[in-house]
Design a protein around this motif. Sequence first.
Motif, PDB file in Angstrom:
ATOM      1  N   VAL A 193       0.825  -1.205   0.000  1.00 22.02           N
ATOM      2  CA  VAL A 193       0.000   0.000   0.000  1.00 22.02           C
ATOM      3  C   VAL A 193       0.864   1.262   0.000  1.00 22.02           C
ATOM      4  N   THR A 194       0.431   2.245  -0.769  1.00 22.86           N
ATOM      5  CA  THR A 194       1.163   3.500  -0.943  1.00 22.86           C
ATOM      6  C   THR A 194       1.352   4.232   0.387  1.00 22.86           C
ATOM      7  N   THR A 195       2.562   4.711   0.623  1.00 24.82           N
ATOM      8  CA  THR A 195       2.869   5.431   1.866  1.00 24.82           C
ATOM      9  C   THR A 195       3.388   6.847   1.621  1.00 24.82           C
ATOM     10  N   TRP A 196       3.390   7.284   0.359  1.00 22.95           N
ATOM     11  CA  TRP A 196       3.834   8.661   0.074  1.00 22.95           C
ATOM     12  C   TRP A 196       3.107   9.186  -1.156  1.00 22.95           C
ATOM     13  N   MET A 197       2.662  10.442  -1.050  1.00 23.01           N
ATOM     14  CA  MET A 197       2.098  11.144  -2.197  1.00 23.01           C
ATOM     15  C   MET A 197       2.615  12.573  -2.198  1.00 23.01           C
ATOM     16  N   GLU A 198       2.478  13.231  -3.317  1.00 13.40           N
ATOM     17  CA  GLU A 198       2.969  14.598  -3.435  1.00 13.40           C
ATOM     18  C   GLU A 198       2.153  15.544  -2.550  1.00 13.40           C
ATOM     19  N   PRO A 199       2.782  16.611  -2.039  1.00 13.65           N
ATOM     20  CA  PRO A 199       2.068  17.557  -1.156  1.00 13.65           C
ATOM     21  C   PRO A 199       0.820  18.155  -1.793  1.00 13.65           C
ATOM     22  N   GLU A 200       0.856  18.381  -3.107  1.00  8.41           N
ATOM     23  CA  GLU A 200      -0.309  18.950  -3.779  1.00  8.41           C
ATOM     24  C   GLU A 200      -1.514  18.005  -3.680  1.00  8.41           C
ATOM     25  N   CYS A 201      -1.237  16.706  -3.778  1.00 10.78           N
ATOM     26  CA  CYS A 201      -2.327  15.742  -3.654  1.00 10.78           C
ATOM     27  C   CYS A 201      -2.799  15.653  -2.204  1.00 10.78           C
ATOM     28  N   ASP A 202      -1.874  15.759  -1.276  1.00 14.74           N
ATOM     29  CA  ASP A 202      -2.257  15.785   0.140  1.00 14.74           C
ATOM     30  C   ASP A 202      -3.241  16.931   0.404  1.00 14.74           C
ATOM     31  N   LYS A 203      -3.005  18.079  -0.229  1.00  4.62           N
ATOM     32  CA  LYS A 203      -3.908  19.222  -0.057  1.00  4.62           C
ATOM     33  C   LYS A 203      -5.305  18.915  -0.602  1.00  4.62           C
ATOM     34  N   LEU A 204      -5.353  18.283  -1.769  1.00  3.67           N
ATOM     35  CA  LEU A 204      -6.648  17.917  -2.347  1.00  3.67           C
ATOM     36  C   LEU A 204      -7.394  16.933  -1.442  1.00  3.67           C
ATOM     37  N   ILE A 205      -6.644  15.990  -0.864  1.00  6.40           N
ATOM     38  CA  ILE A 205      -7.253  15.005   0.026  1.00  6.40           C
ATOM     39  C   ILE A 205      -7.865  15.689   1.242  1.00  6.40           C
ATOM     40  N   MET A 206      -7.121  16.589   1.847  1.00  6.03           N
ATOM     41  CA  MET A 206      -7.624  17.280   3.038  1.00  6.03           C
ATOM     42  C   MET A 206      -8.802  18.194   2.701  1.00  6.03           C
ATOM     43  N   ALA A 207      -8.788  18.776   1.509  1.00  9.39           N
ATOM     44  CA  ALA A 207      -9.891  19.659   1.111  1.00  9.39           C
ATOM     45  C   ALA A 207     -11.191  18.887   0.908  1.00  9.39           C
ATOM     46  N   ALA A 208     -11.074  17.582   0.609  1.00  7.26           N
ATOM     47  CA  ALA A 208     -12.270  16.766   0.352  1.00  7.26           C
ATOM     48  C   ALA A 208     -12.556  15.788   1.476  1.00  7.26           C
ATOM     49  N   ILE A 209     -11.860  15.929   2.599  1.00 10.90           N
ATOM     50  CA  ILE A 209     -11.987  14.943   3.672  1.00 10.90           C
ATOM     51  C   ILE A 209     -13.399  14.907   4.252  1.00 10.90           C
ATOM     52  N   ASN A 210     -14.154  16.003   4.094  1.00 11.66           N
ATOM     53  CA  ASN A 210     -15.502  16.065   4.674  1.00 11.66           C
ATOM     54  C   ASN A 210     -16.607  15.799   3.654  1.00 11.66           C
ATOM     55  N   LYS A 211     -16.241  15.312   2.468  1.00  8.73           N
ATOM     56  CA  LYS A 211     -17.241  15.012   1.448  1.00  8.73           C
ATOM     57  C   LYS A 211     -17.611  13.531   1.496  1.00  8.73           C
ATOM     58  N   ASN A 212     -18.898  13.257   1.624  1.00  8.20           N
ATOM     59  CA  ASN A 212     -19.390  11.883   1.580  1.00  8.20           C
ATOM     60  C   ASN A 212     -19.670  11.532   0.121  1.00  8.20           C
ATOM     61  N   TYR A 213     -18.958  10.558  -0.388  1.00  5.76           N
ATOM     62  CA  TYR A 213     -19.055  10.266  -1.824  1.00  5.76           C
ATOM     63  C   TYR A 213     -20.460   9.857  -2.255  1.00  5.76           C
ATOM     64  N   LEU A 240     -21.009  -2.510  -1.556  1.00  4.28           N
ATOM     65  CA  LEU A 240     -21.387  -3.224  -0.340  1.00  4.28           C
ATOM     66  C   LEU A 240     -21.631  -2.257   0.811  1.00  4.28           C
ATOM     67  N   ASN A 241     -21.089  -1.070   0.711  1.00  8.03           N
ATOM     68  CA  ASN A 241     -21.280  -0.073   1.755  1.00  8.03           C
ATOM     69  C   ASN A 241     -22.063   1.115   1.190  1.00  8.03           C
ATOM     70  N   PHE A 242     -22.357   2.063   2.048  1.00  5.09           N
ATOM     71  CA  PHE A 242     -23.109   3.235   1.601  1.00  5.09           C
ATOM     72  C   PHE A 242     -22.205   4.461   1.631  1.00  5.09           C
ATOM     73  N   SER A 243     -21.980   5.017   2.807  1.00  8.96           N
ATOM     74  CA  SER A 243     -21.119   6.199   2.915  1.00  8.96           C
ATOM     75  C   SER A 243     -19.649   5.834   2.653  1.00  8.96           C
ATOM     76  N   LYS A 244     -18.963   6.760   2.030  1.00  5.76           N
ATOM     77  CA  LYS A 244     -17.548   6.548   1.705  1.00  5.76           C
ATOM     78  C   LYS A 244     -16.899   7.900   1.466  1.00  5.76           C
ATOM     79  N   GLY A 245     -15.637   8.043   1.866  1.00  4.21           N
ATOM     80  CA  GLY A 245     -14.935   9.293   1.638  1.00  4.21           C
ATOM     81  C   GLY A 245     -14.658   9.544   0.159  1.00  4.21           C
ATOM     82  N   SER A 246     -14.608  10.808  -0.209  1.00  7.90           N
ATOM     83  CA  SER A 246     -14.326  11.202  -1.601  1.00  7.90           C
ATOM     84  C   SER A 246     -12.834  11.381  -1.865  1.00  7.90           C
ATOM     85  N   SER A 247     -12.059  11.529  -0.808  1.00 13.13           N
ATOM     86  CA  SER A 247     -10.659  11.943  -0.962  1.00 13.13           C
ATOM     87  C   SER A 247      -9.852  11.019  -1.863  1.00 13.13           C
ATOM     88  N   GLN A 248     -10.007   9.695  -1.669  1.00 12.36           N
ATOM     89  CA  GLN A 248      -9.170   8.771  -2.432  1.00 12.36           C
ATOM     90  C   GLN A 248      -9.553   8.741  -3.915  1.00 12.36           C
TER      91      GLN A 248
END
Length: 496
Positions: free
Chosen positions: A64-84, A316-324
Amino acid sequence: MVLSKAASENDVSVHSTFASRYVRVSLPRFQMPENSIPKEAAYQIINDELMLDGNPRLNLASFVTTWMEPECDKLIMAAINKNYVDMDEYPVTTELQNRCVNMIAHLFNAPLGEEETAVGVGTVGSSEAIMLAGLAFKRKWQNKMKAQGKPFDKPNIVTGANVQVCWEKFARYFEVELKEVKLEDGYYVMDPEKAVEMVDENTICVAAILGSTLNGEFEDVKRLNDLLVEKNKETGWDTPIHVDAASGGFIAPFLYPELEWDFRLPLVKSINVSGHKYGLVYAGIGWVIWRNKEDLPEELIFHINYLGADQPTFTLNFSKGSSQVIAQYYQLIRLGYEGYRNIMENCQENARVLKEGLEKTGKFNIVSKEIGVPLVAFSLKDNSKHNEFEVSDHLRRFGWIVPAYTMPPNAEHVTVLRVVIREDFSRTLAERLVADIQKVLHELDSLPARVSAKLAAAEESSSGVHKKSAMEVQLEITNVWKKFVAEKKKTKNVIC
């Protein structure tokens, strides 16, 4: 007049974290505490415990991936509260997922027309993707058997014994018999000939692995397809293939573009891949792609009107994060074909450096193959004194997390160490790992041989009992170490 006041019991703002009463006593571990604590203290208490975790970058057990670019980290945090699942509220996120599905489908050579959209879905990981693909195969098989007036209560899947545990979960959870092709000493993937022999009228699919977790090897999907085509002609069946490309799906198109394993083969009806492995996204994203709409039964798709619009969903599930999902789209457009190829070539080169370094020690046999996932699986040439579990245990002292494990039946006497080469594993780290392994070997060679092995030899010589073979002795020793490791995990409350 004194204007200041003494700090009350509840006023801890004047105290530094380590001088406060909150770090002087243990918090309850399994019950919610009665009172609130300051956010700084809560952060520090949790952060201190997390320091005892292993370093993800040095966790060479994980794909499993353990490093991503800082720009992508920012996008992930910006979408952390979005329910897909709120597709109507977050239409752009839904659009990005659809773009990812189509990009991956084209990467896997899905037979799509110019204006045709791909059939697939984003999942939490390959485990969910495999469950969905398996359910689609089961339902299609049931519908076919019902139409023919035949029993439909005993479906089975044919796999190799090297499959990941999620296949066993699917079989148990959804009542499908798992027919496993046993491994052989020196051949650690599914044999296509034996797999096809096990196929019967109740087989809903044959699952091939593109990148075995044991040694990274790709199974021969083309050979399996050709043999199954012939069997289907002889029997009148239409047994399909699913490719579990969790690890290899983002490797083969870039390193081995001529290798036929995907939708170029007519019997391959669905493919899963882990975006959070060599898709280069943090944990929590997988994909399953179907060849065409006919391979996904319509009755499995739900149409819901939860928040104002019709939402087709097959999960199989309902709620899911949008970040990934957003992170996957970032990687696909940021890197493109060229970027992915460069990263995979670099991983492959670093795997070669590690392999050659281990071979130079003269102590190891290399179990992994040249073509496959960029990893190095290796075992000791001589484990009469010390075994692979001890090497793994000693490497922990240098910070390295290198797993040791036994092969599945019928090769359980073989014990292997495995190093997965990810994007963030540099050549410098590869060279350092070889140096640390040499240090461990020197330390182990300086220790006396196993007392248990000596005692066993002494008992056999004195009692006149038939002397056990080297394989039998190694299997006994391996089982003892497996129990020892399991007990250590229990004492640390580690859940595997």
